[in-house]
Design an enzyme around this catalytic site. Structure first.
Site, PDB file in Angstrom:
ATOM      1  N   LYS A   1      52.532  21.985  45.050  1.00  0.00           N
ATOM      2  CA  LYS A   1      51.735  20.941  45.876  1.00  0.00           C
ATOM      3  C   LYS A   1      51.762  21.405  47.102  1.00  0.00           C
ATOM      4  CE  LYS A   1      51.631  16.953  42.792  1.00  0.00           C
ATOM      5  NZ  LYS A   1      52.337  15.709  42.482  1.00  0.00           N
TER       6      LYS A   1
ATOM      7  N   GLN B   1      55.848  11.101  44.500  1.00  0.00           N
ATOM      8  CA  GLN B   1      56.171  12.016  43.007  1.00  0.00           C
ATOM      9  C   GLN B   1      56.821  11.128  42.045  1.00  0.00           C
ATOM     10  OE1 GLN B   1      54.581  14.839  42.691  1.00  0.00           O
ATOM     11  NE2 GLN B   1      55.326  14.816  40.375  1.00  0.00           N
TER      12      GLN B   1
ATOM     13  N   ASP C   1      46.686   9.596  45.767  1.00  0.00           N
ATOM     14  CA  ASP C   1      46.931   9.959  44.351  1.00  0.00           C
ATOM     15  C   ASP C   1      45.851   8.893  43.562  1.00  0.00           C
ATOM     16  OD1 ASP C   1      48.472  12.006  43.090  1.00  0.00           O
ATOM     17  OD2 ASP C   1      50.460  10.760  43.695  1.00  0.00           O
TER      18      ASP C   1
HETATM   19  N1  GUN Z   1      53.882  12.639  38.076  1.00  0.00           N
HETATM   20  C1  GUN Z   1      53.286  13.056  37.127  1.00  0.00           C
HETATM   21  N2  GUN Z   1      52.097  13.459  37.213  1.00  0.00           N
HETATM   22  C2  GUN Z   1      52.008  12.966  38.700  1.00  0.00           C
HETATM   23  C3  GUN Z   1      50.752  12.982  39.639  1.00  0.00           C
HETATM   24  O1  GUN Z   1      49.588  13.357  39.371  1.00  0.00           O
HETATM   25  N3  GUN Z   1      51.299  12.662  40.884  1.00  0.00           N
HETATM   26  C4  GUN Z   1      52.348  12.103  41.007  1.00  0.00           C
HETATM   27  N4  GUN Z   1      52.485  11.538  42.285  1.00  0.00           N
HETATM   28  N5  GUN Z   1      53.404  12.040  40.587  1.00  0.00           N
HETATM   29  C5  GUN Z   1      53.267  12.606  39.267  1.00  0.00           C
END
Ligand code: GUN
Length: 301
Positions: free
Chosen positions: A52, A96, A119
């Site tokens: 990211k 995350q 998110d």
């Molecule tokens: N863990 C697995 N997929 C995601 C996601 O799309 N965003 C976040 N923040 N954590 C995750």
């Protein structure tokens, strides 16, 4: 029939390229900034966060990763979020997942300011999506899935979409998104009886259950569109929730793993961050503060 491959890698690269151009041409010195909270040392989470950060830098989005040991308490994490919420330099905040077991994830996510919740995991944004509110920030993977479906050119209205999995991250929001596109949606899960029979009715199948190669050729309607969200490792090799080679013989379109949904998740997160930044900029310039200044960055109610 041999399925056409939906090339998420190429579609995601195009989204990122267009975003990079917009950011350069529209914003001069101003740069959107994303804050990523990473707790503990889950190897997969570390890789996702690194990806990211790299992708953000490539499109001109700043990315600050805040790392904490898995001994951090819920209260301390809430204080971090509170600071980021107030910091006008930060446009997007993500945590995350997964978080360590002693932390209530939903409680943490619900404290992210909805405008910065890029998110889309704050229950407030999930609720707006369920109410078909255009202002909802929609989580990245479901948004990416919709973009992949659009790339096939198929009409979504009236189609039967079968979603396998009911997670807050994918199953539920993608079901809402497809419903908002006038699909007829069946949400299935690990307790569903006669799963294969339900999947066989799907014009669109979204597999997001985390079971390697669960979805078999015999489960698929001829000409269906298959979106595979799974990322599983079998004998050291990545595979999805769909038995890809066999299902290719029956489906019209299918996403590969890797190179399908995964790259879209990162691209759409960046798009969400950019959109949040633009909305926040507009609020700042529209806002006449009680201190008398336009866009002064004060935090009046
Ligand atoms: N863990 C697995 N997929 C995601 C996601 O799309 N965003 C976040 N923040 N954590 C995750």
């Amino acid at each position: 029939m041999t399925a056409k491959i939906i090339d998420g890698k190429t579609i995601a690269a195009k989204v990122r390229e267009e975003l990079a151009q917009k950011i350069v041409s529209e914003n001069g010195q101003d740069m959107p900034v994303l804050a990523v909270i990473l707790v503990g040392d889950n190897e997969a989470s570390r890789i996702y966060v690194r990806n990211k950060k790299k992708a953000a830098a490539e499109v001109g989005i700043g990315c600050e990763v805040l790392e904490f040991s898995d001994t951090i308490g819920e209260h301390a994490l809430l204080e971090v979020i509170d600071e980021l919420n107030k910091n006008s330099y930060i446009n997007g905040i993500i945590v995350q997942l997964p978080l360590p077991k002693h932390i209530d994830s939903l409680h943490i996510l619900s404290k992210i300011r909805p405008e910065k919740d890029v998110d889309g995991f704050n229950p407030y944004n999930a609720g707006l999506l369920a109410c078909r509110e255009p202002d909802a920030i929609v989580s990245a993977t479901p948004r990416g899935i919709l973009k992949l479906l659009e790339s096939t050119g198929i009409e979504l209205t009236g189609k039967h979409a079968v979603v396998i999995g009911r997670s807050n991250i994918v199953g539920r929001p993608v079901s809402m998104l497809l419903l908002n596109q006038d699909c007829t949606v069946s949400i299935t899960h690990s307790k569903t009886e006669n799963l294969s029979e339900i999947v066989r009715q799907g014009d669109i199948v979204v597999a997001a259950c985390g079971c390697a190669k669960l979805v078999k050729k015999e489960w698929i309607k001829e000409g269906a569109v298959i979106i595979d969200v799974g990322i599983n490792r079998v004998d050291g090799k990545l595979c999805g929730d769909v038995d890809f080679d066999a299902v290719c013989e029956k489906a019209a379109f299918i996403t590969p793993v890797p190179g399908g949904v995964g790259p879209m998740t990162v691209a759409m997160l960046l798009e969400n961050t950019y959109e949040a930044f633009k909305k926040q900029q507009k609020l700042k310039t529209d806002h006449v503060c009680q201190c008398g200044g336009h866009g002064c960055g004060c935090h009046h109610k």
